[in-house]
Design a protein around this motif. Sequence first.
Motif, short mmCIF file in Angstrom:
data_model
loop_
_atom_site.label_atom_id
_atom_site.label_comp_id
_atom_site.label_asym_id
_atom_site.label_seq_id
_atom_site.Cartn_x
_atom_site.Cartn_y
_atom_site.Cartn_z
N GLU A 94 61.02 22.00 56.60
CA GLU A 94 60.22 22.78 55.67
C GLU A 94 59.08 23.45 56.42
O GLU A 94 58.41 22.81 57.23
CB GLU A 94 59.65 21.89 54.56
CG GLU A 94 60.70 21.26 53.67
CD GLU A 94 60.07 20.40 52.57
OE1 GLU A 94 58.82 20.23 52.62
OE2 GLU A 94 60.81 19.92 51.70
N ASP A 125 61.78 27.29 48.52
CA ASP A 125 61.43 26.09 47.76
C ASP A 125 60.56 26.54 46.59
O ASP A 125 59.35 26.75 46.73
CB ASP A 125 60.70 25.10 48.65
CG ASP A 125 60.46 23.76 47.98
OD1 ASP A 125 60.35 23.74 46.73
OD2 ASP A 125 60.38 22.74 48.68
N ILE A 126 61.18 26.72 45.42
CA ILE A 126 60.50 27.29 44.27
C ILE A 126 59.28 26.45 43.86
O ILE A 126 58.19 26.96 43.61
CB ILE A 126 61.47 27.43 43.07
CG1 ILE A 126 62.66 28.33 43.45
CG2 ILE A 126 60.74 27.97 41.85
CD1 ILE A 126 62.26 29.74 43.77
N THR A 127 59.47 25.13 43.81
CA THR A 127 58.38 24.25 43.37
C THR A 127 57.18 24.38 44.29
O THR A 127 56.03 24.54 43.83
CB THR A 127 58.86 22.80 43.31
OG1 THR A 127 59.99 22.70 42.44
CG2 THR A 127 57.75 21.88 42.82
N ARG A 128 57.42 24.27 45.59
CA ARG A 128 56.31 24.36 46.54
C ARG A 128 55.69 25.75 46.55
O ARG A 128 54.47 25.91 46.71
CB ARG A 128 56.80 23.97 47.95
CG ARG A 128 55.63 23.58 48.88
CD ARG A 128 56.11 22.91 50.15
NE ARG A 128 56.37 23.87 51.21
CZ ARG A 128 57.56 24.15 51.68
NH1 ARG A 128 58.63 23.57 51.16
NH2 ARG A 128 57.71 25.03 52.66
N GLN A 129 56.53 26.78 46.36
CA GLN A 129 56.02 28.15 46.38
C GLN A 129 55.01 28.38 45.25
O GLN A 129 53.95 28.96 45.47
CB GLN A 129 57.19 29.14 46.25
CG GLN A 129 56.77 30.60 46.26
CD GLN A 129 56.24 31.05 47.61
OE1 GLN A 129 56.70 30.57 48.64
NE2 GLN A 129 55.26 31.94 47.60
N PHE A 130 55.32 27.93 44.03
CA PHE A 130 54.46 28.23 42.89
C PHE A 130 53.36 27.20 42.68
O PHE A 130 52.55 27.35 41.76
CB PHE A 130 55.31 28.36 41.63
CG PHE A 130 56.09 29.64 41.59
CD1 PHE A 130 55.47 30.84 41.27
CD2 PHE A 130 57.44 29.66 41.90
CE1 PHE A 130 56.20 32.02 41.27
CE2 PHE A 130 58.16 30.83 41.90
CZ PHE A 130 57.54 32.03 41.59
N THR A 131 53.33 26.16 43.52
CA THR A 131 52.19 25.23 43.46
C THR A 131 51.24 25.46 44.63
O THR A 131 50.03 25.50 44.44
CB THR A 131 52.68 23.77 43.49
OG1 THR A 131 53.52 23.57 44.63
CG2 THR A 131 53.44 23.41 42.22
N ARG A 132 51.79 25.68 45.81
CA ARG A 132 50.92 25.86 46.97
C ARG A 132 50.55 27.32 47.22
O ARG A 132 49.46 27.62 47.70
CB ARG A 132 51.61 25.26 48.21
CG ARG A 132 50.77 25.33 49.47
CD ARG A 132 51.49 24.70 50.65
NE ARG A 132 51.76 23.28 50.42
CZ ARG A 132 52.36 22.50 51.31
NH1 ARG A 132 52.78 23.02 52.46
NH2 ARG A 132 52.59 21.23 51.06
N ALA A 191 50.80 30.05 44.93
CA ALA A 191 50.79 30.86 43.72
C ALA A 191 49.86 32.06 43.83
O ALA A 191 50.14 33.14 43.29
CB ALA A 191 50.39 29.99 42.52
N ARG A 241 62.89 26.42 53.21
CA ARG A 241 63.62 25.19 53.55
C ARG A 241 64.88 25.60 54.29
O ARG A 241 65.68 26.41 53.78
CB ARG A 241 63.99 24.41 52.29
CG ARG A 241 62.80 23.96 51.47
CD ARG A 241 63.23 23.20 50.24
NE ARG A 241 63.88 21.94 50.60
CZ ARG A 241 64.39 21.11 49.69
NH1 ARG A 241 64.36 21.41 48.41
NH2 ARG A 241 64.96 19.98 50.07
#
Length: 439
Positions: free
Chosen positions: A150, A161-168, A170, A179
């Motif tokens: 990663e 990585d959708i989750t990491r993209q929109f949390t870290r 945004a 990834r």
Amino acid sequence: MPSYTVREWDKLTYGDGEGQIPPLHADRLASLAAQSAFAGRGGGGVLDHGRHALRARGVVGILATHDCSLEILPKIDVAPGETIDHQNAAIRKRLIHMLAVALDLKIDLGAVTDLAWQRETLLEILIRIFCDKLTEALRKGMPRRYVGHEEDLPTLRGRLDITRQFTRHAVNPSRLACRFDLLSEDVALNRIMKAAISHVSRISRRPANQQRLRELAFVYADITDVPVSGLRWDEAVIDRTNRPWRDLFAMARLFLRGRYQTTTGGTGQGTALLFEMNTLFEEYVGRLIARALAGTEFTVSLQGGRLFCLSAEDSGRGLFQTKPDILIRRSGFVVHVIDTKWKRIASRIDDPKQGVSQADIYQMMAYAQLYHAPRLTLLYPHHPGLSMTEAVHAQHRITGHTTLLETATIDVSSSIDMLARLRRLLLCEDAAVSASQER
């Protein structure tokens, strides 16, 4: 550092003379031996720490403290009339051959010089073989595998990585949470090799081995250091792409966590690399029998069967499970049960029972009842005290059964024609019967 050698069941008396051991060294080695899994409740399963001598028992290998080491060799009769050094060299060679067969290793014993067999201990020879095999394997390249990675990059690589993209990220869409798989040498197999190099570097005392190990450690400098307890043995993949590493993996396991030996360290006491001869002899003979009967109508199972002697009336639960060392089947039926015993039997002239214990006979009678095999064998190592070469020495019919119970020996002092010798022992029943009748 002084090194001492003794054969199983022999003694090293205390003293400063040749063939003796100073009491201080004896105390330290006995203390280390008492920590072994083979030591038993009283702590004397490896060494008897007597008032006047150290006495080895049925466990062989190496005990090494910070200032001395003790090599325990099996009681194998080799090279009669030769010097003690030549005899010990021959025994080391036979012991390593037995280990190689038991662990399914391919080891070129001819690569070790006669002088090395005489002057080096069992441990140093094993380390030397490990270094040779590892150096040869590394010439073809270190194993690599794709591992998940990663990383935040300005351009997309692999998958987002959708989750990491929109949390870290945004509020910073210029960085993408990627990834992807990366071809890496920092994998479980190489971490195990590095741990093995580090471990044997601490216990080797031979300058040539230490130099080789330093060179190998340099090659593995970029591989992650992992403590032995944290190594992921289950993640070390041996397949057709890295098949030459199979033997190295087995040797690393031998040094770090092998099933035959126990290794103690971290307390400053030292290191033990020990093998119980009963277990080693069983595995050695079992694997050779499987090879000897390959391609015949017989199949071989090691530690198979596992039938129970009793069944509980209320629950039907099995009690007192049996584990015969070797089962030989034909057309799915057990035709031969073999139990190996690493002890010396007596000549029938000296003792009609040949020193066979009553407990062993009861055990074989249980096998006769449960497995219905027509032939049972108690197999022992051959020795010159017997009046004949390796063979079936006695046959008896179990009362109330048609089953024959025999005592037999196999000579482990030489590997010449071993498979052919085992085939003769296993398949020539008529010859065995006639030999018994002649006596």
